[in-house]
Design a protein around this motif. Structure first.
Motif, mmCIF file in Angstrom:
data_model
loop_
_atom_site.group_PDB
_atom_site.id
_atom_site.type_symbol
_atom_site.label_atom_id
_atom_site.label_comp_id
_atom_site.label_asym_id
_atom_site.label_seq_id
_atom_site.Cartn_x
_atom_site.Cartn_y
_atom_site.Cartn_z
ATOM 1 N N LEU A 167 0.827 -1.210 0.000
ATOM 2 C CA LEU A 167 0.000 0.000 0.000
ATOM 3 C C LEU A 167 0.864 1.265 0.000
ATOM 4 N N VAL A 168 1.950 1.261 0.767
ATOM 5 C CA VAL A 168 2.845 2.423 0.786
ATOM 6 C C VAL A 168 3.437 2.651 -0.603
ATOM 7 N N ILE A 169 3.907 1.585 -1.229
ATOM 8 C CA ILE A 169 4.473 1.712 -2.574
ATOM 9 C C ILE A 169 3.409 2.173 -3.571
ATOM 10 N N TYR A 170 2.187 1.666 -3.418
ATOM 11 C CA TYR A 170 1.091 2.055 -4.315
ATOM 12 C C TYR A 170 0.817 3.554 -4.224
ATOM 13 N N LEU A 171 0.775 4.077 -3.006
ATOM 14 C CA LEU A 171 0.514 5.505 -2.823
ATOM 15 C C LEU A 171 1.652 6.354 -3.379
ATOM 16 N N LEU A 172 2.893 5.912 -3.165
ATOM 17 C CA LEU A 172 4.032 6.653 -3.702
ATOM 18 C C LEU A 172 4.055 6.613 -5.224
ATOM 19 N N ALA A 173 3.725 5.450 -5.785
ATOM 20 C CA ALA A 173 3.757 5.310 -7.241
ATOM 21 C C ALA A 173 2.678 6.146 -7.910
ATOM 22 N N ARG A 174 1.549 6.346 -7.238
ATOM 23 C CA ARG A 174 0.475 7.154 -7.814
ATOM 24 C C ARG A 174 0.920 8.602 -8.001
ATOM 25 N N GLY A 175 1.881 9.014 -7.189
ATOM 26 C CA GLY A 175 2.392 10.369 -7.313
ATOM 27 C C GLY A 175 3.503 10.506 -8.341
ATOM 28 N N GLY A 176 3.815 9.420 -9.043
ATOM 29 C CA GLY A 176 4.828 9.467 -10.093
ATOM 30 C C GLY A 176 6.200 9.014 -9.659
ATOM 31 N N ALA A 177 6.344 8.620 -8.394
ATOM 32 C CA ALA A 177 7.655 8.166 -7.914
ATOM 33 C C ALA A 177 7.870 6.691 -8.247
ATOM 34 N N LEU A 178 9.095 6.254 -8.090
ATOM 35 C CA LEU A 178 9.477 4.843 -8.176
ATOM 36 C C LEU A 178 9.318 4.269 -9.577
ATOM 37 N N ALA A 179 9.442 5.079 -10.601
ATOM 38 C CA ALA A 179 9.432 4.553 -11.963
ATOM 39 C C ALA A 179 10.754 3.847 -12.245
ATOM 40 N N ASP A 180 10.701 2.792 -13.031
ATOM 41 C CA ASP A 180 11.888 2.031 -13.424
ATOM 42 C C ASP A 180 12.681 1.573 -12.189
ATOM 43 N N PRO A 181 12.125 0.662 -11.383
ATOM 44 C CA PRO A 181 12.783 0.287 -10.130
ATOM 45 C C PRO A 181 14.014 -0.598 -10.291
ATOM 46 N N LEU A 182 14.125 -1.321 -11.399
ATOM 47 C CA LEU A 182 15.243 -2.245 -11.570
ATOM 48 C C LEU A 182 16.523 -1.515 -11.960
ATOM 49 N N ARG A 183 17.652 -2.070 -11.532
ATOM 50 C CA ARG A 183 18.941 -1.542 -11.966
ATOM 51 C C ARG A 183 19.134 -1.793 -13.450
ATOM 52 N N ALA A 184 20.029 -1.037 -14.042
ATOM 53 C CA ALA A 184 20.329 -1.203 -15.464
ATOM 54 C C ALA A 184 20.881 -2.598 -15.718
ATOM 55 N N GLY A 185 20.388 -3.242 -16.756
ATOM 56 C CA GLY A 185 20.860 -4.571 -17.099
ATOM 57 C C GLY A 185 20.088 -5.691 -16.454
ATOM 58 N N ILE A 186 19.191 -5.359 -15.514
ATOM 59 C CA ILE A 186 18.368 -6.379 -14.870
ATOM 60 C C ILE A 186 17.021 -6.422 -15.572
ATOM 61 N N GLY A 187 16.544 -7.613 -15.862
ATOM 62 C CA GLY A 187 15.231 -7.655 -16.488
ATOM 63 C C GLY A 187 14.924 -8.932 -17.230
ATOM 64 N N ASN A 188 15.910 -9.827 -17.392
ATOM 65 C CA ASN A 188 15.589 -11.056 -18.092
ATOM 66 C C ASN A 188 14.880 -12.070 -17.198
ATOM 67 N N GLY A 189 14.938 -11.835 -15.899
ATOM 68 C CA GLY A 189 14.171 -12.672 -14.991
ATOM 69 C C GLY A 189 14.849 -13.948 -14.584
ATOM 70 N N GLY A 190 15.845 -14.408 -15.289
ATOM 71 C CA GLY A 190 16.530 -15.619 -14.873
ATOM 72 C C GLY A 190 15.635 -16.842 -14.939
ATOM 73 N N CYS A 191 16.069 -17.894 -14.233
ATOM 74 C CA CYS A 191 15.350 -19.155 -14.299
ATOM 75 C C CYS A 191 13.994 -19.070 -13.658
ATOM 76 N N GLY A 192 13.817 -18.194 -12.694
ATOM 77 C CA GLY A 192 12.530 -18.104 -12.031
ATOM 78 C C GLY A 192 11.449 -17.526 -12.898
#
Length: 347
Positions: A167-192
């Protein structure tokens, strides 16, 4: 000149112990005790064996649960909770995190896959915060070591912390914060990520398939070795704590019903936490020596989410501002859970 020296053949048992620092630590403790205090060595060894025997039924059940989840493919069901409205996803993700059998090596790549595929950070954070605290095998072990009441409280704490963080993250994100949370180069997801991208059907009667029977055996052996090494070390440390840590120190430091012991346990839980399974008998011994129940729960919740392996994995995956939020939510949520549990126990 021909070198006639016999080549050195490393001892596979010794080499395995060198690679496994947990077993090596337990053996080193016993050797040092045998040299410095044979009486204490006998007491610690007897205490450890007795504690393992006492928890054996719960260990067997928890091992069977973990092996069953891997053999049937039931963990693939987790991907289905991340659909729907944001608030519904937060609740379902927290519930899934608190009840799912995911281990730390499976959660991190799945989190990367979820975020990279556009799943809201609020739902992912709810799952992320709840997952390290409780799972079915942990519930069984917590019941055996600390009792059903504590196990239920820890489960509710896991789900509640997940919902609060989401809920805290949801409220912060509604205000435009926390866009693109992953570090650069992260995103293929791996085996999981395969559980999300290509979910496989669950085979409840896993024993009908030879490869699933083999996987059940592998998971059972892996879980047995994992639990055994941590519990042996934990029970050894508990035996030393019972001998060398005066009960009045625990009672004076973390006892009582005020917010001070709970706040201290929340902070101490971060560096002092060994492992979810190893922490249970340690907290059991401290509760017997006067630790406040709320402080014990705060220690387990804070340590579970912010333990060094988990924190390193989070830091490597997300940007610093998300990591900071993760730590802040973990500590504040653990303190609140401990305070509520202490209030309820005192009512």
């Amino acid at each position: 000149m021909i070198d006639t020296a016999i080549p050195h053949k490393p001892n596979p048992t010794f080499e395995g112990l060198k690679r496994n620092k947990v077993w090596l630590a337990s053996i080193t403790i016993l050797i040092l005790l045998a040299i410095l205090s044979p009486a204490q060595a006998r007491f610690s060894l007897a205490f450890t064996l007795d504690a393992l025997l006492h928890t054996a039924p719960f260990l067997i059940l928890s091992i069977a649960i973990a092996a069953w989840a891997g053999a049937t493919g039931a963990d693939s069901l987790i991907a289905r909770v991340f659909t729907g409205s944001p608030l519904l996803m937060i609740g379902l993700a927290a519930l899934a995190g608190g009840l799912s059998p995911f281990c730390s090596c499976g959660v991190i790549p799945l989190i990367a896959a979820l975020l990279s595929m556009g799943v809201p950070l609020s739902a992912v954070m709810a799952f992320w915060l709840a997952s390290p605290i409780m799972d079915p095998s942990m519930f069984v072990l917590t019941t055996g070591v600390l009792g059903t009441e504590f196990a239920i409280a820890k489960t509710l704490a896991a789900i509640g912390l997940g919902v609060m963080g989401g809920l805290v993250i949801y409220l912060l994100a509604r205000g435009g914060a926390l866009a693109d949370p992953l570090r650069a180069g992260i995103g293929n997801g791996g085996c999981g990520a395969s559980n999300l991208r290509t979910p496989q059907p669950v085979v409840w009667k896993f024993w009908t398939a030879p490869e699933r029977r083999a996987k059940f055996g592998r998971e059972a052996v892996k879980t047995t070795l994992f639990l055994a090494k941590w519990l042996v070390l934990a029970f050894l440390l508990e035996s030393l704590m019972l001998t060398f840590v005066p009960a009045e120190v625990i009672a004076n430091t973390l006892g009582g019903t005020g917010i001070g012991p709970i706040a201290l346990a929340t902070v101490v839980g971060v560096p002092a936490y060994l492992n979810g399974y190893a922490a249970l008998p340690l907290i059991g011994g401290m509760l017997e020596q006067g630790m406040a129940p709320g402080a014990g729960l705060a220690f387990l919740v804070a340590g579970g989410v912010t333990s060094l392996p988990a924190a390193i994995a989070v830091w490597a995956l997300v940007r610093p501002k998300v990591f900071t939020l993760y730590i802040a939510l973990s500590l504040s949520g653990a303190f609140l859970c401990g305070l509520l549990f202490q209030t309820w126990m005192g009512s």
